[in-house]
Design a protein around this motif. Sequence first.
Motif, PDB file in Angstrom:
ATOM      1  N   THR A 130      16.754   8.564  11.005  1.00 24.20           N
ATOM      2  CA  THR A 130      15.356   8.638  11.444  1.00 24.20           C
ATOM      3  C   THR A 130      14.674   7.284  11.549  1.00 24.20           C
ATOM      4  OG1 THR A 130      14.496   8.843   9.187  1.00 24.20           O
ATOM      5  CG2 THR A 130      15.184  10.886  10.316  1.00 24.20           C
ATOM      6  N   GLY A 131      15.185   6.283  10.840  1.00 25.46           N
ATOM      7  CA  GLY A 131      14.513   4.990  10.776  1.00 25.46           C
ATOM      8  C   GLY A 131      13.414   4.928   9.733  1.00 25.46           C
ATOM      9  N   ASN A 132      13.150   6.047   9.044  1.00 20.18           N
ATOM     10  CA  ASN A 132      12.106   6.070   8.027  1.00 20.18           C
ATOM     11  C   ASN A 132      12.529   5.278   6.795  1.00 20.18           C
ATOM     12  OD1 ASN A 132      10.556   7.792   9.627  1.00 20.18           O
ATOM     13  ND2 ASN A 132      11.414   9.630   8.685  1.00 20.18           N
ATOM     14  N   VAL A 133      11.607   4.507   6.238  1.00 20.15           N
ATOM     15  CA  VAL A 133      11.841   3.833   4.969  1.00 20.15           C
ATOM     16  C   VAL A 133      11.639   4.855   3.856  1.00 20.15           C
ATOM     17  CG1 VAL A 133      11.005   2.063   3.381  1.00 20.15           C
ATOM     18  CG2 VAL A 133      11.225   1.558   5.820  1.00 20.15           C
ATOM     19  N   THR A 134      12.685   5.076   3.082  1.00 20.31           N
ATOM     20  CA  THR A 134      12.645   6.101   2.039  1.00 20.31           C
ATOM     21  C   THR A 134      12.429   5.520   0.649  1.00 20.31           C
ATOM     22  OG1 THR A 134      15.055   6.022   1.798  1.00 20.31           O
ATOM     23  CG2 THR A 134      14.149   7.608   3.383  1.00 20.31           C
ATOM     24  N   GLY A 135      12.539   4.206   0.519  1.00 21.54           N
ATOM     25  CA  GLY A 135      12.327   3.578  -0.775  1.00 21.54           C
ATOM     26  C   GLY A 135      12.157   2.082  -0.631  1.00 21.54           C
ATOM     27  N   LEU A 136      11.553   1.476  -1.635  1.00 21.34           N
ATOM     28  CA  LEU A 136      11.320   0.035  -1.682  1.00 21.34           C
ATOM     29  C   LEU A 136      11.838  -0.501  -3.012  1.00 21.34           C
ATOM     30  CD1 LEU A 136       7.587   0.095  -0.527  1.00 21.34           C
ATOM     31  CD2 LEU A 136       9.526  -0.538   0.894  1.00 21.34           C
ATOM     32  N   ILE A 137      12.511  -1.637  -2.968  1.00 19.58           N
ATOM     33  CA  ILE A 137      13.031  -2.268  -4.174  1.00 19.58           C
ATOM     34  C   ILE A 137      12.368  -3.631  -4.324  1.00 19.58           C
ATOM     35  CG2 ILE A 137      15.100  -3.082  -5.361  1.00 19.58           C
ATOM     36  CD1 ILE A 137      16.685  -1.108  -3.579  1.00 19.58           C
ATOM     37  N   ASP A 138      11.753  -3.865  -5.464  1.00 20.90           N
ATOM     38  CA  ASP A 138      11.001  -5.098  -5.704  1.00 20.90           C
ATOM     39  C   ASP A 138      11.870  -6.092  -6.469  1.00 20.90           C
ATOM     40  OD1 ASP A 138       9.134  -7.041  -6.143  1.00 20.90           O
ATOM     41  OD2 ASP A 138       7.980  -5.908  -7.621  1.00 20.90           O
ATOM     42  N   LEU A 139      12.198  -7.226  -5.841  1.00 24.74           N
ATOM     43  CA  LEU A 139      13.038  -8.248  -6.460  1.00 24.74           C
ATOM     44  C   LEU A 139      12.232  -9.391  -7.077  1.00 24.74           C
ATOM     45  CD1 LEU A 139      15.884  -8.619  -3.786  1.00 24.74           C
ATOM     46  CD2 LEU A 139      15.788  -7.072  -5.757  1.00 24.74           C
ATOM     47  N   THR A 140      10.938  -9.223  -7.219  1.00 22.77           N
ATOM     48  CA  THR A 140      10.082 -10.316  -7.693  1.00 22.77           C
ATOM     49  C   THR A 140      10.572 -10.891  -9.016  1.00 22.77           C
ATOM     50  OG1 THR A 140       8.156  -9.337  -6.593  1.00 22.77           O
ATOM     51  CG2 THR A 140       7.731 -10.949  -8.323  1.00 22.77           C
ATOM     52  N   ALA A 141      10.985 -10.035  -9.936  1.00 23.10           N
ATOM     53  CA  ALA A 141      11.396 -10.495 -11.265  1.00 23.10           C
ATOM     54  C   ALA A 141      12.700 -11.281 -11.229  1.00 23.10           C
ATOM     55  CB  ALA A 141      11.531  -9.299 -12.208  1.00 23.10           C
ATOM     56  N   LEU A 142      13.441 -11.215 -10.119  1.00 25.78           N
ATOM     57  CA  LEU A 142      14.724 -11.896 -10.012  1.00 25.78           C
ATOM     58  C   LEU A 142      14.605 -13.294  -9.414  1.00 25.78           C
ATOM     59  CD1 LEU A 142      15.491  -8.844 -10.316  1.00 25.78           C
ATOM     60  CD2 LEU A 142      17.476  -9.342  -8.897  1.00 25.78           C
ATOM     61  N   SER A 189       5.180   8.494  -1.466  1.00 31.84           N
ATOM     62  CA  SER A 189       6.441   8.211  -0.806  1.00 31.84           C
ATOM     63  C   SER A 189       6.205   7.090   0.208  1.00 31.84           C
ATOM     64  CB  SER A 189       6.942   9.453  -0.076  1.00 31.84           C
ATOM     65  OG  SER A 189       8.120   9.201   0.627  1.00 31.84           O
ATOM     66  N   PRO A 190       7.121   6.140   0.312  1.00 31.02           N
ATOM     67  CA  PRO A 190       8.346   5.931  -0.460  1.00 31.02           C
ATOM     68  C   PRO A 190       8.079   5.359  -1.844  1.00 31.02           C
ATOM     69  CG  PRO A 190       8.067   4.170   1.106  1.00 31.02           C
ATOM     70  CD  PRO A 190       6.947   5.128   1.380  1.00 31.02           C
ATOM     71  N   GLN A 191       9.043   5.521  -2.722  1.00 31.91           N
ATOM     72  CA  GLN A 191       8.911   5.089  -4.098  1.00 31.91           C
ATOM     73  C   GLN A 191       9.265   3.622  -4.256  1.00 31.91           C
ATOM     74  OE1 GLN A 191      11.705   6.963  -6.752  1.00 31.91           O
ATOM     75  NE2 GLN A 191      10.501   6.498  -8.580  1.00 31.91           N
ATOM     76  N   LEU A 192       8.490   2.910  -5.077  1.00 27.73           N
ATOM     77  CA  LEU A 192       8.775   1.516  -5.400  1.00 27.73           C
ATOM     78  C   LEU A 192       9.671   1.483  -6.629  1.00 27.73           C
ATOM     79  CD1 LEU A 192       8.235  -1.510  -4.893  1.00 27.73           C
ATOM     80  CD2 LEU A 192       6.292  -1.309  -6.441  1.00 27.73           C
ATOM     81  N   ALA A 200       0.818  -1.202   0.000  1.00 27.97           N
ATOM     82  CA  ALA A 200       0.000   0.000   0.000  1.00 27.97           C
ATOM     83  C   ALA A 200       0.851   1.251   0.000  1.00 27.97           C
ATOM     84  CB  ALA A 200      -0.948  -0.006   1.206  1.00 27.97           C
ATOM     85  N   CYS A 201       1.887   1.264   0.838  1.00 26.17           N
ATOM     86  CA  CYS A 201       2.742   2.440   0.926  1.00 26.17           C
ATOM     87  C   CYS A 201       3.556   2.626  -0.339  1.00 26.17           C
ATOM     88  CB  CYS A 201       3.681   2.338   2.129  1.00 26.17           C
ATOM     89  SG  CYS A 201       2.818   2.486   3.705  1.00 26.17           S
ATOM     90  N   ALA A 202       3.885   1.500  -0.975  1.00 25.95           N
ATOM     91  CA  ALA A 202       4.695   1.607  -2.185  1.00 25.95           C
ATOM     92  C   ALA A 202       3.927   2.295  -3.294  1.00 25.95           C
ATOM     93  CB  ALA A 202       5.124   0.220  -2.634  1.00 25.95           C
ATOM     94  N   GLN A 203       2.604   2.234  -3.243  1.00 26.63           N
ATOM     95  CA  GLN A 203       1.791   2.828  -4.281  1.00 26.63           C
ATOM     96  C   GLN A 203       1.470   4.287  -3.983  1.00 26.63           C
ATOM     97  OE1 GLN A 203      -1.451   0.048  -4.220  1.00 26.63           O
ATOM     98  NE2 GLN A 203      -0.453  -1.356  -5.654  1.00 26.63           N
ATOM     99  N   SER A 204       1.863   4.782  -2.839  1.00 22.81           N
ATOM    100  CA  SER A 204       1.647   6.183  -2.519  1.00 22.81           C
ATOM    101  C   SER A 204       2.816   7.000  -3.018  1.00 22.81           C
ATOM    102  CB  SER A 204       1.471   6.349  -1.004  1.00 22.81           C
ATOM    103  OG  SER A 204       2.662   6.016  -0.345  1.00 22.81           O
TER     104      SER A 204
END
Length: 258
Positions: free
Chosen positions: A201-213, A25-28, A19-23
């Motif tokens: 800060t501990g904030n997640v600033t980005g997400l990396i999707d490894l599904t294709a790997l 920030s943070p960017q997927l 859900a957050c990845a689709q907002s």
Amino acid sequence: MKPLLPLALLAWLSTPLIACAQSASPQLQQPEIVATYPHDAAAFTQGLFIHDGALFESTGQVGDSNLRRVDLETGGVLQQVNINPPIFGEGSTRIGDRIFMLSWVSETGFVFDASTFELLDQFTYPGEGWGLTTDGTRLILSDGSPQLRFLNPETREQTDTLDVTINGRPVRRINELEWVDGEIWANIWQTSTIVRIDPQTGNVTGLIDLTALIPANLDDPRDAVANGIAWNSETGQIYVTGKLWPALYEIRLPANDE
């Protein structure tokens, strides 16, 4: 083997990431594969790092846990020290001429000579050990909770903690860790997601999707999850793999995502 979660609970735990990845920030981010290398499909990868161009890996499972130096091009093991039962090996990292390695539930860590793999010392810590990395001066430990611990590498005493959140919500099941150019990157256990954590800060600033790997036809797809991140600080190259994966990948993030 870490206990598997019911599928319904696993789906619920993964929902905040999606859900957050689709907002805004943070960017997927979707990584690009730069190169593919062989990887030991019997290695239950728990830790991965590069030092002076050499690849090091720590593995888990009771009776199969070890620390190894690996030939990147062939995936062959060049040097290895085994961890005796009942220890279940976990994450590892290097500071100076020492390699530090965790165990899962034995509350025991190991200190090895980085050149000879001679065991120099052992240390204890409360609770579980999952992932391990360093910012160059401190050890950074994950235990599956939303909180990272910082340890003094000389005394191995805890000096600080960091609560990891994504849009204000705690991030659970933080696993393998890697310090990447001023950020903490972490695999999230039983997902194909890497989170990029601000170490201040501990904030997640980005997400990396490894599904294709994820390799096809894995023998044990529930255990063979993405786990293992290595950053070459000299070249900027980033490598990822997974538990029981037959491949290790060099990846890069698209220029418009960086």
